[in-house]
Structure formats: C-alpha cells, structure tokens
Write a protein that holds these residues in place. Sequence first.
Motif, short mmCIF file in Angstrom:
data_model
loop_
_atom_site.label_atom_id
_atom_site.label_comp_id
_atom_site.label_asym_id
_atom_site.label_seq_id
_atom_site.Cartn_x
_atom_site.Cartn_y
_atom_site.Cartn_z
N GLU A 92 7.84 -57.97 50.36
CA GLU A 92 8.37 -57.58 51.66
C GLU A 92 9.72 -58.27 51.88
O GLU A 92 9.84 -59.48 51.68
CB GLU A 92 7.39 -58.00 52.75
CG GLU A 92 7.83 -57.69 54.14
CD GLU A 92 6.88 -58.23 55.20
OE1 GLU A 92 7.14 -57.98 56.38
OE2 GLU A 92 5.90 -58.92 54.85
N VAL A 93 10.72 -57.52 52.27
CA VAL A 93 12.04 -58.09 52.58
C VAL A 93 11.95 -58.75 53.94
O VAL A 93 11.59 -58.12 54.93
CB VAL A 93 13.14 -57.01 52.55
CG1 VAL A 93 14.48 -57.61 52.97
CG2 VAL A 93 13.24 -56.39 51.17
N LEU A 94 12.28 -60.05 53.98
CA LEU A 94 12.15 -60.83 55.21
C LEU A 94 13.48 -61.11 55.90
O LEU A 94 13.51 -61.31 57.12
CB LEU A 94 11.46 -62.16 54.89
CG LEU A 94 10.11 -62.06 54.21
CD1 LEU A 94 9.64 -63.43 53.75
CD2 LEU A 94 9.10 -61.41 55.14
N HIS A 95 14.56 -61.14 55.13
CA HIS A 95 15.86 -61.48 55.70
C HIS A 95 16.95 -61.00 54.75
O HIS A 95 16.82 -61.13 53.54
CB HIS A 95 15.96 -63.00 55.88
CG HIS A 95 17.29 -63.48 56.36
ND1 HIS A 95 17.67 -63.39 57.67
CD2 HIS A 95 18.33 -64.04 55.70
CE1 HIS A 95 18.89 -63.88 57.80
NE2 HIS A 95 19.31 -64.29 56.62
N VAL A 96 18.02 -60.45 55.32
CA VAL A 96 19.16 -60.01 54.52
C VAL A 96 20.41 -60.65 55.09
O VAL A 96 20.63 -60.61 56.30
CB VAL A 96 19.31 -58.47 54.53
CG1 VAL A 96 20.52 -58.03 53.72
CG2 VAL A 96 18.04 -57.81 54.01
N ASP A 97 21.20 -61.26 54.22
CA ASP A 97 22.46 -61.87 54.60
C ASP A 97 23.56 -61.27 53.74
O ASP A 97 23.28 -60.49 52.83
CB ASP A 97 22.39 -63.39 54.42
CG ASP A 97 23.26 -64.14 55.40
OD1 ASP A 97 24.41 -63.72 55.62
OD2 ASP A 97 22.80 -65.16 55.93
N GLU A 98 24.80 -61.64 53.98
CA GLU A 98 25.93 -61.10 53.21
C GLU A 98 25.83 -61.38 51.71
O GLU A 98 26.18 -60.54 50.90
CB GLU A 98 27.25 -61.70 53.71
CG GLU A 98 27.87 -60.94 54.83
CD GLU A 98 29.24 -61.50 55.17
OE1 GLU A 98 29.92 -62.04 54.28
OE2 GLU A 98 29.62 -61.38 56.33
N ASP A 99 25.37 -62.58 51.36
CA ASP A 99 25.40 -62.98 49.96
C ASP A 99 24.03 -63.24 49.34
O ASP A 99 23.93 -63.73 48.23
CB ASP A 99 26.30 -64.21 49.78
CG ASP A 99 25.90 -65.38 50.67
OD1 ASP A 99 24.93 -65.24 51.46
OD2 ASP A 99 26.54 -66.43 50.58
N HIS A 100 22.96 -62.93 50.07
CA HIS A 100 21.61 -63.11 49.52
C HIS A 100 20.61 -62.35 50.39
O HIS A 100 20.93 -61.91 51.49
CB HIS A 100 21.23 -64.59 49.47
CG HIS A 100 21.06 -65.24 50.81
ND1 HIS A 100 22.13 -65.66 51.58
CD2 HIS A 100 19.95 -65.51 51.54
CE1 HIS A 100 21.69 -66.19 52.70
NE2 HIS A 100 20.36 -66.10 52.71
N PHE A 101 19.40 -62.21 49.86
CA PHE A 101 18.30 -61.72 50.69
C PHE A 101 17.04 -62.48 50.32
O PHE A 101 16.94 -63.09 49.25
CB PHE A 101 18.13 -60.20 50.62
CG PHE A 101 17.57 -59.65 49.34
CD1 PHE A 101 16.22 -59.36 49.21
CD2 PHE A 101 18.40 -59.36 48.27
CE1 PHE A 101 15.70 -58.82 48.05
CE2 PHE A 101 17.90 -58.82 47.10
CZ PHE A 101 16.54 -58.55 46.98
N VAL A 102 16.10 -62.48 51.24
CA VAL A 102 14.86 -63.25 51.11
C VAL A 102 13.70 -62.28 51.14
O VAL A 102 13.64 -61.39 52.00
CB VAL A 102 14.71 -64.28 52.25
CG1 VAL A 102 13.46 -65.12 52.06
CG2 VAL A 102 15.96 -65.15 52.37
N MET A 103 12.77 -62.46 50.21
CA MET A 103 11.58 -61.61 50.17
C MET A 103 10.35 -62.48 49.94
O MET A 103 10.45 -63.60 49.43
CB MET A 103 11.71 -60.54 49.09
CG MET A 103 11.89 -61.07 47.70
SD MET A 103 12.33 -59.73 46.57
CE MET A 103 13.25 -60.66 45.36
N ARG A 104 9.22 -61.94 50.33
CA ARG A 104 7.95 -62.65 50.13
C ARG A 104 7.74 -62.87 48.64
O ARG A 104 8.01 -62.00 47.82
CB ARG A 104 6.80 -61.84 50.71
CG ARG A 104 5.47 -62.56 50.67
CD ARG A 104 4.35 -61.68 51.18
NE ARG A 104 4.61 -61.14 52.49
CZ ARG A 104 4.18 -61.68 53.64
NH1 ARG A 104 3.49 -62.78 53.60
NH2 ARG A 104 4.45 -61.11 54.79
#
Length: 164
Positions: A92-104
């Motif tokens: 699951e995608v939890l956070h998206v930023d300009e230079d990275h993203f965070v997933m479970r």
Amino acid sequence: MALSPQDLHRIAQSRGWRDGRVEVFDTASGKVTVKGLRATRHAARYHLLNGVARLLGLPFLQAAPMPGGRQAQQTEVARLRALHGVGARVPEVLHVDEDHFVMRWLGQDHLGDVIQSHHPQAAALWREAGDALVRLHAAGQYLSQGFARNMIVDGAPAAPAWPG
C-alpha cells in the motif's frame, strides 16, 4: 496505516534511500519501504536498440520505455494503487514526495530466492504466483515486472504476497 510527522521527517532526512535507492524503516505504525527517485534515463541507448531492431526486422527486440525520474515514480505509484484497488496483495502506498515514496513493507523473502533454495513448497508457490497473474489480467490489470525476484513470499513461506 498513517505515518507520523516524526516518521516522515526521519525518512525525508535519511541518506539510506538516497544512496541505495531503497531503505526499510521501522515506524510507529510498522515497517515501511522507501524508494528514492531514480535518475532520468538518457534515451540514446533506447533509440539505438530500437534502430537496430528495425534494421533487423525484429520488432520484439525494441526497448520498453523506462524513463526514470518523476515519470517513472508516478507510473509505479499509479500501478501500485491500481493493483491495490482491485485487491492485489501489493504494498500500500502511504506517502508520496518529490524525490521518494513510502509503501507498506511486505517482507523480505523473494519468490526467486525461495525457488532457488529448493524450498519444499517452491512449485506450489510458483503455481500460486501464476494463478495470481491470471486473476490480475482477468481484472484488467497488469504488472510491468512480474518476475519471481519481485514477488514477496508471505510468512513461513506459504503464499506469494505479490501479486495476488
């Protein structure tokens, strides 16, 4: 799962995903995987390969576009969200930023490693992964890199967590 402002700050400040592109974090909400932005790829190699493929009359050798950069990140995030939306067991995608993203974080046991280790359930896991691909295609979805090395075996291992 929601990430705290402290977790997001710690992730944003880390050198790990910047230097190695992928990093796993323990957060207040559980483990997550962070993927950094890949540099934009120069198109010259793709043009060269495509030209050679055309000259040889072998269109199946033409390169699939792999732009890197923000476009690649947007594509990956969109694919993960679409797959998650039809019930596929993807991160699951939890956070998206300009230079990275965070997933479970799903785990660390890759189907390819399980197969190569001659695990007693390797053949059954391989079949389950194939069945999961068939279900995804039936749902009108697809994977860009549905390789065993990109499928996570959940738990003991007992079943592939991605895709499916």
